[in-house]
Motif scaffolding. Sequence first.
Motif, PDB file in Angstrom:
ATOM      1  N   UNK A 285       0.841  -1.245  -0.103  1.00 33.61           N
ATOM      2  CA  UNK A 285       0.206   0.110  -0.008  1.00 33.61           C
ATOM      3  C   UNK A 285       0.885   1.254  -0.057  1.00 33.61           C
ATOM      4  N   UNK A 286       1.965   1.034   0.158  1.00 35.94           N
ATOM      5  CA  UNK A 286       2.908   2.222   0.098  1.00 35.94           C
ATOM      6  C   UNK A 286       3.042   2.953  -1.326  1.00 35.94           C
ATOM      7  N   UNK A 287       2.611   4.094  -1.501  1.00 33.72           N
ATOM      8  CA  UNK A 287       2.591   5.122  -2.363  1.00 33.72           C
ATOM      9  C   UNK A 287       3.576   4.846  -3.690  1.00 33.72           C
ATOM     10  N   UNK A 288       4.730   4.903  -3.266  1.00 37.15           N
ATOM     11  CA  UNK A 288       6.138   4.875  -4.258  1.00 37.15           C
ATOM     12  C   UNK A 288       6.345   3.098  -4.563  1.00 37.15           C
ATOM     13  N   UNK A 289       5.618   2.259  -3.821  1.00 34.31           N
ATOM     14  CA  UNK A 289       6.063   0.790  -4.172  1.00 34.31           C
ATOM     15  C   UNK A 289       4.803   0.170  -4.913  1.00 34.31           C
ATOM     16  N   UNK A 290       3.542   0.793  -5.044  1.00 34.23           N
ATOM     17  CA  UNK A 290       2.648   0.204  -5.402  1.00 34.23           C
ATOM     18  C   UNK A 290       2.596  -0.627  -6.793  1.00 34.23           C
ATOM     19  N   UNK A 291       3.635  -0.280  -7.646  1.00 33.72           N
ATOM     20  CA  UNK A 291       3.618  -0.780  -9.151  1.00 33.72           C
ATOM     21  C   UNK A 291       5.149  -1.767  -8.851  1.00 33.72           C
ATOM     22  N   UNK A 292       6.032  -1.787  -7.767  1.00 26.37           N
ATOM     23  CA  UNK A 292       7.132  -2.286  -7.837  1.00 26.37           C
ATOM     24  C   UNK A 292       7.094  -3.218  -6.475  1.00 26.37           C
ATOM     25  N   UNK A 293       6.799  -4.153  -6.617  1.00 19.80           N
ATOM     26  CA  UNK A 293       6.577  -5.175  -5.403  1.00 19.80           C
ATOM     27  C   UNK A 293       7.915  -5.816  -4.955  1.00 19.80           C
ATOM     28  N   UNK A 294       8.053  -6.148  -3.639  1.00 19.63           N
ATOM     29  CA  UNK A 294       9.322  -6.819  -3.314  1.00 19.63           C
ATOM     30  C   UNK A 294       9.101  -8.173  -2.880  1.00 19.63           C
ATOM     31  N   UNK A 295       7.886  -8.895  -3.141  1.00 13.40           N
ATOM     32  CA  UNK A 295       7.625 -10.387  -2.734  1.00 13.40           C
ATOM     33  C   UNK A 295       8.726 -11.222  -3.045  1.00 13.40           C
ATOM     34  N   UNK A 296       9.200 -11.114  -4.533  1.00 14.80           N
ATOM     35  CA  UNK A 296      10.374 -11.979  -4.653  1.00 14.80           C
ATOM     36  C   UNK A 296      11.550 -11.874  -3.729  1.00 14.80           C
ATOM     37  N   UNK A 297      12.128 -10.493  -3.503  1.00 12.20           N
ATOM     38  CA  UNK A 297      13.182 -10.112  -2.841  1.00 12.20           C
ATOM     39  C   UNK A 297      12.852 -10.863  -1.403  1.00 12.20           C
ATOM     40  N   UNK A 298      11.958 -10.693  -0.808  1.00 10.58           N
ATOM     41  CA  UNK A 298      11.579 -10.861   0.467  1.00 10.58           C
ATOM     42  C   UNK A 298      11.745 -12.634   0.886  1.00 10.58           C
ATOM     43  N   UNK A 299      11.550 -13.211  -0.231  1.00 12.53           N
ATOM     44  CA  UNK A 299      11.658 -14.625   0.077  1.00 12.53           C
ATOM     45  C   UNK A 299      13.079 -15.464  -0.060  1.00 12.53           C
ATOM     46  N   UNK A 300      14.080 -14.249  -0.291  1.00 10.57           N
ATOM     47  CA  UNK A 300      15.405 -14.655  -0.603  1.00 10.57           C
ATOM     48  C   UNK A 300      16.015 -14.946   0.885  1.00 10.57           C
ATOM     49  N   UNK A 301      17.093 -15.883   0.755  1.00  9.53           N
ATOM     50  CA  UNK A 301      17.954 -15.832   1.816  1.00  9.53           C
ATOM     51  C   UNK A 301      19.243 -15.075   1.623  1.00  9.53           C
ATOM     52  N   UNK A 302      19.609 -14.350   2.245  1.00 11.02           N
ATOM     53  CA  UNK A 302      20.601 -13.223   2.072  1.00 11.02           C
ATOM     54  C   UNK A 302      22.027 -13.672   2.605  1.00 11.02           C
TER      55      UNK A 302
END
Length: 433
Positions: A53-70
């Motif tokens: 729901x963040x205005x500057x991230x509504x079209x650029x989701x981080x789902x794939x990044x959040x699923x990573x092991x860093x």
Amino acid sequence: MAGLPTNSNTLAEKQAKTLQQWQALFTVSRAADAPSAQHHWQEVMRLGLPGRKHEHWKYTLLDGLLAQQFSAPAAVTLNDDTLTAHALALESWRLVFVDGLFNAALSDAQWGPYQIAVNAPHAAPTDLAAVQPELFLHLTESLAEQHTAIRLPAGCQAEKPLYILHISSGQSASLNMAHQRHHLYVGAGASAEIIEHYVSVDDKAHFTGTRLTVHAAANSQVEHLKLAFEAAASYHFAHNDLVLERDARVRSHSFLLGAGLTRHHTSAQINGEGVNLSINSLILPIGNEVCDTRTYLEHNQGHGESRQLHKAIVSDKARAVFNGMIKVAPGALKTDGQMTNNNLLLGRLAEVDTKPQLEIYADDVKCSHGATVGRIDDEQMFYLRSRGISQQDAQQMIIYAFAAELTEALNDKLQEAVLQRIALRLPNAAGVA
């Protein structure tokens, strides 16, 4: 139903897990004891990861990044053959960074008039504050193991470009995180050309975080070119800051032609009269990729000129995002600013979201913005096909013509590299010219 986990809770858990992993990397990094790095890490924790729901991230989701092991980069040994395979054959002074760390063996020993120091963050010289801070800028500042200070003294005219090659590697079990931090100071009356080039050793995923700040002193000239040609499975987050003094001339071109998720910011301040600034970009997301480019420009002094041209070629189910802002401060009279975003959709499901903006607080200015979105014109295609040109060749001609306004500003070798990269990314629509 009460007691069942919600999507928002699941997202919150992923965000918390990601921040915990990043904090673990920060704690063991060489930068952790530096006050500046600690400040930036505190900002990372304060801002947190954005949600849907963040205005500057509504079209650029981080789902794939959040699923990573860093993980921190493992030691990688590269030889001259690897360098030859990835480096551009340019007449230049070369610096090579492998997974965020300077590699003296693959770099030139001398850099002409450029004065270069590669230090740990706590030893880095004072450089520019962020024009428009954001989460991943703070992340790069906190996790960068080294800072590179590049200085061209007043009055020097560099006869060759400074070529900075970034080579990143991936791992099978986790996402390699490599962060680069560079600062370029160009003295009064000096003339510099800098080329940033980002490549991947192989097709494995990795994370690139990078920040470049450029301080152009009075009456200086700076040519900046960025080529991002990384693996399609990778993540690329970058933030460039440009600060211009009186009568400075700066041109910055970004060709973002790689990585599955790209988020690229260019922020600039015009702090003197008589300035001329150009910010241009070309992006080409394919498959399910997302490429998000953002610009923020402050005209703080009058009698300045800025030009921006941003183009996107979007194929398959990919998405392009553009968000641009020109802000004219009170008293910045006779400002002349233009921002244009043109988008070409090649796939039926390709998507673009564009938002050019103006904020003007001064009278007697000339500012404009505009955006276009379209597909390959049927009449153009019919015209070319009627002259015996195959459909693939006709598409190639139209795509290259769309990109030509940006690629023709490059010298022959750089233009060839960009066109080859386009051909590699769109094998069914474009061949090597």
